[in-house]
Design a protein around this motif. Structure first.
Motif, PDB file in Angstrom:
ATOM      1  N   UNK A   1      12.154  -2.486  20.172  1.00  0.00           N
ATOM      2  CA  UNK A   1      12.421  -1.464  21.193  1.00  0.00           C
ATOM      3  C   UNK A   1      13.192  -0.191  20.405  1.00  0.00           C
ATOM      4  N   UNK A   2      13.986  -0.521  19.865  1.00  0.00           N
ATOM      5  CA  UNK A   2      15.109   0.641  19.025  1.00  0.00           C
ATOM      6  C   UNK A   2      13.827   1.291  18.092  1.00  0.00           C
ATOM      7  N   UNK A   3      13.051   0.770  17.364  1.00  0.00           N
ATOM      8  CA  UNK A   3      12.244   1.275  16.148  1.00  0.00           C
ATOM      9  C   UNK A   3      11.120   2.232  17.209  1.00  0.00           C
ATOM     10  N   UNK A   4      10.873   1.685  18.110  1.00  0.00           N
ATOM     11  CA  UNK A   4       9.650   2.353  18.878  1.00  0.00           C
ATOM     12  C   UNK A   4      10.202   3.578  19.518  1.00  0.00           C
ATOM     13  N   UNK A   5      11.367   3.653  20.258  1.00  0.00           N
ATOM     14  CA  UNK A   5      11.984   4.615  20.698  1.00  0.00           C
ATOM     15  C   UNK A   5      12.392   5.920  19.553  1.00  0.00           C
ATOM     16  N   UNK A   6      12.692   5.357  18.345  1.00  0.00           N
ATOM     17  CA  UNK A   6      13.216   6.117  17.315  1.00  0.00           C
ATOM     18  C   UNK A   6      11.901   6.930  16.822  1.00  0.00           C
ATOM     19  N   UNK A   7      10.856   6.148  16.702  1.00  0.00           N
ATOM     20  CA  UNK A   7       9.635   6.809  16.328  1.00  0.00           C
ATOM     21  C   UNK A   7       9.142   7.844  17.258  1.00  0.00           C
ATOM     22  N   UNK A   8       9.171   7.612  18.548  1.00  0.00           N
ATOM     23  CA  UNK A   8       8.623   8.453  19.485  1.00  0.00           C
ATOM     24  C   UNK A   8       9.585   9.903  19.475  1.00  0.00           C
ATOM     25  N   UNK A   9      10.987   9.539  19.462  1.00  0.00           N
ATOM     26  CA  UNK A   9      11.952  10.743  19.308  1.00  0.00           C
ATOM     27  C   UNK A   9      11.597  11.510  18.068  1.00  0.00           C
ATOM     28  N   UNK A  10      11.628  10.753  16.830  1.00  0.00           N
ATOM     29  CA  UNK A  10      11.156  11.452  15.392  1.00  0.00           C
ATOM     30  C   UNK A  10       9.839  12.356  15.801  1.00  0.00           C
ATOM     31  N   UNK A  11       8.946  11.968  16.322  1.00  0.00           N
ATOM     32  CA  UNK A  11       7.779  12.739  16.383  1.00  0.00           C
ATOM     33  C   UNK A  11       7.701  14.047  16.994  1.00  0.00           C
ATOM     34  N   UNK A  12       8.852  13.849  18.404  1.00  0.00           N
ATOM     35  CA  UNK A  12       8.965  15.354  18.785  1.00  0.00           C
ATOM     36  C   UNK A  12       9.971  16.338  18.117  1.00  0.00           C
ATOM     37  N   UNK A  13      10.697  15.828  16.967  1.00  0.00           N
ATOM     38  CA  UNK A  13      11.480  16.336  16.139  1.00  0.00           C
ATOM     39  C   UNK A  13      10.616  16.958  15.065  1.00  0.00           C
ATOM     40  N   UNK A  14       9.643  16.337  14.500  1.00  0.00           N
ATOM     41  CA  UNK A  14       8.868  16.839  13.448  1.00  0.00           C
ATOM     42  C   UNK A  14       7.922  18.040  14.404  1.00  0.00           C
ATOM     43  N   UNK A  15       7.562  17.840  15.529  1.00  0.00           N
ATOM     44  CA  UNK A  15       6.780  19.096  15.656  1.00  0.00           C
ATOM     45  C   UNK A  15       7.332  20.463  15.673  1.00  0.00           C
ATOM     46  N   UNK A  16       8.754  20.278  15.726  1.00  0.00           N
ATOM     47  CA  UNK A  16       9.591  21.604  15.641  1.00  0.00           C
ATOM     48  C   UNK A  16      10.171  21.750  14.388  1.00  0.00           C
ATOM     49  N   UNK A  17       9.855  21.227  13.520  1.00  0.00           N
ATOM     50  CA  UNK A  17      10.438  21.439  11.930  1.00  0.00           C
ATOM     51  C   UNK A  17       9.886  22.708  11.518  1.00  0.00           C
ATOM     52  N   UNK A  18       8.450  23.022  11.703  1.00  0.00           N
ATOM     53  CA  UNK A  18       7.720  24.208  11.347  1.00  0.00           C
ATOM     54  C   UNK A  18       8.574  25.569  11.798  1.00  0.00           C
ATOM     55  N   UNK A  19       9.365  25.435  12.925  1.00  0.00           N
ATOM     56  CA  UNK A  19      10.215  26.534  13.264  1.00  0.00           C
ATOM     57  C   UNK A  19      11.522  26.727  12.635  1.00  0.00           C
ATOM     58  N   UNK A  20      11.733  25.837  11.735  1.00  0.00           N
ATOM     59  CA  UNK A  20      13.050  25.913  11.088  1.00  0.00           C
ATOM     60  C   UNK A  20      12.733  26.613   9.578  1.00  0.00           C
ATOM     61  N   UNK A  21      13.810  27.646   9.397  1.00  0.00           N
ATOM     62  CA  UNK A  21      13.712  28.248   7.949  1.00  0.00           C
ATOM     63  C   UNK A  21      13.996  27.112   6.958  1.00  0.00           C
ATOM     64  N   UNK A  22      15.088  26.497   7.249  1.00  0.00           N
ATOM     65  CA  UNK A  22      15.240  25.231   6.555  1.00  0.00           C
ATOM     66  C   UNK A  22      15.682  23.867   7.268  1.00  0.00           C
ATOM     67  N   UNK A  23      15.255  22.924   6.801  1.00  0.00           N
ATOM     68  CA  UNK A  23      15.298  21.752   7.426  1.00  0.00           C
ATOM     69  C   UNK A  23      15.946  20.481   6.739  1.00  0.00           C
ATOM     70  N   UNK A  24      16.804  19.968   7.434  1.00  0.00           N
ATOM     71  CA  UNK A  24      17.626  19.126   6.697  1.00  0.00           C
ATOM     72  C   UNK A  24      17.504  17.588   7.172  1.00  0.00           C
ATOM     73  N   UNK A  25      17.127  16.715   6.593  1.00  0.00           N
ATOM     74  CA  UNK A  25      17.058  15.198   6.821  1.00  0.00           C
ATOM     75  C   UNK A  25      17.604  14.159   5.903  1.00  0.00           C
ATOM     76  N   UNK A  26      18.727  13.958   5.720  1.00  0.00           N
ATOM     77  CA  UNK A  26      19.059  13.118   4.869  1.00  0.00           C
ATOM     78  C   UNK A  26      18.773  11.748   4.745  1.00  0.00           C
ATOM     79  N   UNK A  27      17.730  11.291   3.779  1.00  0.00           N
ATOM     80  CA  UNK A  27      17.093   9.996   3.716  1.00  0.00           C
ATOM     81  C   UNK A  27      18.062   8.782   3.691  1.00  0.00           C
TER      82      UNK A  27
END
Length: 253
Positions: free
Chosen positions: A191-217
């Motif tokens: 359940x946690x994994x599923x929610x994380x993937x769904x939320x991350x998807x709506x994050x990445x759709x906004x990544x292109x609007x950032x002049x710089x994107x930080x995501x510490x692996x």
């Protein structure tokens, strides 16, 4: 001249990395004029926009036991009452209203009835933060002016939209990288994994609007309840951002 905005994602304890990100930006002389945050990003944003240095907020996180402010909701809608966090915010936030902040802050929550994001930037800031943190099922929803709200990250986990009208350089700070090594150990993990993937998807759709994107692996190995590892998480955010100093300052020059 650049007007800098910083968008801070949600992520539970991993949101502590935002403190490291903001401290590194401050240390390299990159001053944000506006901040927008979801969930834990909204909490970090509120302290930062209120004038509290990120290092001081880290010490507060380490000292205060967040879970003592929560209790079973005993209701049909949630297991814990997030409003217990109100006492924490009232005691420690530098400001409790948007009007008293040193930087412009926008907090996003999800209107569960209309199914859309709501952006708060005036009035009672604590109410807005509580609404933004209201993970469904885990917490009771928060009602503001008759409207029922849940976690802002459900629809918008990287709120760049409220920054766009006034900022010409947006830095996105995302603290929820998806670990490539995942084993389905139990239903809760799935359940946690599923929610994380769904939320991350709506994050990445906004990544292109950032002049710089930080995501510490390096945040992959942490989970949302790892508050006891605050120092480690903070350092990951700081080190990752500082390593990007040359690239960020070059774009701003």
């Amino acid at each position: 001249m650049h007007k800098i905005g910083v968008a801070l994602s949600g992520g539970g304890a991993r949101g502590i990395a935002h403190l490291g990100v903001l401290q590194a930006l401050d240390d390299m002389g990159v001053q944000a004029q506006a901040v927008a945050g979801t969930s834990s990003g909204a909490i970090v944003g509120a302290f930062y926009a209120g004038g509290m240095p990120p290092k001081e907020v880290l010490e507060l996180v380490k000292k205060v036991k967040l879970f003592k402010f929560m209790r079973p909701a005993l209701s049909r809608t949630g297991l814990l009452k997030i409003e217990r966090l109100r006492k924490l915010f009232e005691k420690h936030l530098p400001q409790t209203s948007f009007q008293g902040l040193t930087k412009k802050l926008t907090v996003v929550a999800t209107d569960i009835v209309k199914g859309q994001s709501t952006y708060f930037s005036d009035g009672d800031m604590i109410e807005a933060i509580l609404a933004s943190c209201c993970m469904p099922v885990i917490f009771d929803p928060i009602t503001i002016n008759g409207v029922c709200y849940i976690d802002g990250g459900i629809l918008n986990n990287l709120p760049v939209e409220p920054l766009q009208p006034a900022c010409n350089f947006i830095i996105g700070s995302h603290c929820n990288p998806v670990d490539a090594d995942f084993n389905i150990k139990h239903a809760k993990a799935l359940l946690e994994r599923t929610l994380l993937m769904a939320i991350r998807n709506n994050t990445l759709s906004r990544k292109e609007h950032c002049q710089y994107f930080l995501e510490p692996a390096a945040l992959e190995k942490y989970i949302g309840s790892d508050f006891g590892k605050a120092e480690e998480i903070y350092k990951i955010g700081y080190d990752h951002t500082w390593a990007e100093k040359a690239a960020i300052t070059a774009l701003l020059s």
